[in-house]
Write an enzyme that holds these catalytic residues in place. Sequence first.
Site, PDB file in Angstrom:
ATOM      1  CE1 TYR A 151      -3.430   2.746   0.736  1.00 47.72           C
ATOM      2  CE2 TYR A 151      -2.356   3.122   2.399  1.00 47.72           C
ATOM      3  CZ  TYR A 151      -3.295   3.412   1.742  1.00 47.72           C
ATOM      4  OH  TYR A 151      -4.103   4.783   1.782  1.00 47.72           O
ATOM      5  CG  ASP A 246       5.857   3.979   0.824  1.00 48.83           C
ATOM      6  OD1 ASP A 246       6.069   4.587   1.700  1.00 48.83           O
ATOM      7  OD2 ASP A 246       4.647   3.764   0.245  1.00 48.83           O
ATOM      8  CE  LYS A 274       1.278   4.892   8.266  1.00 47.65           C
ATOM      9  NZ  LYS A 274       1.171   4.105   7.010  1.00 47.65           N
TER      10      LYS A 274
HETATM   11  C1  LIG Z   1       0.550   4.645   5.761  1.00 53.21           C
HETATM   12  C2  LIG Z   1       1.177   4.589   4.594  1.00 53.21           C
HETATM   13  C3  LIG Z   1       1.152   5.360   3.378  1.00 53.21           C
HETATM   14  C4  LIG Z   1      -0.013   6.538   3.495  1.00 53.21           C
HETATM   15  O1  LIG Z   1       0.329   7.440   4.477  1.00 53.21           O
HETATM   16  P1  LIG Z   1      -0.813   8.279   4.817  1.00 53.21           P
HETATM   17  O2  LIG Z   1      -0.142   9.295   5.670  1.00 53.21           O
HETATM   18  O3  LIG Z   1      -1.777   7.492   5.473  1.00 53.21           O
HETATM   19  O4  LIG Z   1      -1.386   9.146   3.463  1.00 53.21           O
HETATM   20  C5  LIG Z   1       1.918   5.240   2.638  1.00 53.21           C
HETATM   21  N1  LIG Z   1       2.786   4.189   2.193  1.00 53.21           N
HETATM   22  C6  LIG Z   1       2.948   3.378   3.272  1.00 53.21           C
HETATM   23  C7  LIG Z   1       4.030   2.366   3.161  1.00 53.21           C
HETATM   24  C8  LIG Z   1       2.361   3.537   4.352  1.00 53.21           C
HETATM   25  O5  LIG Z   1       2.410   2.698   5.386  1.00 53.21           O
END
Ligand SMILES: *Cc1c(COP(=O)(O)O)cnc(C)c1O
Length: 436
Positions: A151, A246, A274
């Site tokens: 994701y 990511d 995060k």
């Molecule tokens: C949480 C997450 C996102 C999205 O971040 P948001 O702040 O919720 O938009 C993207 N990539 C990864 C790997 C994530 O865990």
Amino acid sequence: MTTTPTRQRPLSDAAFETAKTLLPGGVNSPVRAFKSVGGGTPLFLQKAKGATITDIDGHDYLDYVLSWGPAILGHAHPQVVEAVRETALNGLSFGCPTVLENLLAKAVIDRFPAMETVRFVSSGTEAVMSAIRLARAFTGRKKLIKFEGCYHGHADSLLVKAGSGVATLGIPDSAGISPLVAQETLTAPFNDLEAVMALFEAYGDDIAGVLIEPVAGNMGCVLPMNGFLQGLREMCNAYGSLLIFDEVMTGFRVHSGGVQTLYNIAPDITTLGKIIGGGMPVGAYGGRADIMANVAPQGTMYQAGTLSGNPLGMAAGLKTLQLLEAPNTYETLDANAKKLVAGMAGLCEQFKLPHSTQQVGAMFSLFFVEAPVHNFADVCKTDRAFFNQFFWGMLNRGIYLAPSPFEASFTSVCHQQAEIDATLNAMEDTLRSVVI
Ligand SMILES: *Cc1c(COP(=O)(O)O)cnc(C)c1O
């Protein structure tokens, strides 16, 4: 067999009923709604401190979700709260540069050597969305490779997972996405270098980048196998594509310098979120200076944000990163998570449950499957009905695990021996009540 205690939550039930009349599904982000664990009233929180969250009915829970990642220092760390309070007294948002942005940028770049410059945004989604635009701008190519089960936020071109087959063209995972956009996203199974190679052979000169959670966290915690990330690095080099890590979830969580430092692989672009905001809405993308030079106003790839680099977010993030520098923070996080996961595996053995555990630093998953888990298809073999019973059994005993078999669980510096013991006791009690 013992019986499962049930926590009565009348105030939460009422709040959820009201919320459903005001917000789609009663929530502002879907996974909060407990749909993957059979529905029911989600936790409505009043406050949180350290490893503990408290709902509006006054029940305490040991928290393994931690705001879906940010709260690695535990909730409401006094020094982070104080940094935000002090900063707020001088104004909440200016839309002008502040020195705080320089300080957080320096702190990030010091920890992530592959990020030579960085741009702050307000969420992980924004960071990844911008990173792929940048990869397309830099390479002049259209297509992107991502991995099934990973994701990357909710941007159109990323809400795509694989169908079957190696070279499957993207099929959107959400209503409302143009097939034309989805088509530019190619997918491969996690840990499958051959599938990636096949995509490069078919589309190599049009692949702008390979985007990956280098340790996957959004299908549960799934580790890269030996040589997988290195193989991606080499293929990207061979085809002139960019490697995009990511690390929105893994950055500052598995190691202060993320998976890339732990595994010693330099991506071209990195995305963060995060933990970087210490609980405030902050994301970032950064990488090689020659690539980042394409970002406006230095270059022609446009990307902007009214609240980007917001002083409260910068202050919370900076204080969080500074506190994480305390000696042995990551060694202790890793050692405690290992103890917890070993205890969980031991209980599964005692109760003769099929299981597979994965853990790296302060993230882990316990999968109810027979065989080791290397990709999304393996994760899908999990016993979902059993997971539901396990989740509710734990919740009713005051342990809040991620409410989906497809989410990683997190620990914080506040999850120590006493918390581990309490969790394992609750798990033993839960298994006694649900394993026939
Ligand atoms: C949480 C997450 C996102 C999205 O971040 P948001 O702040 O919720 O938009 C993207 N990539 C990864 C790997 C994530 O865990």
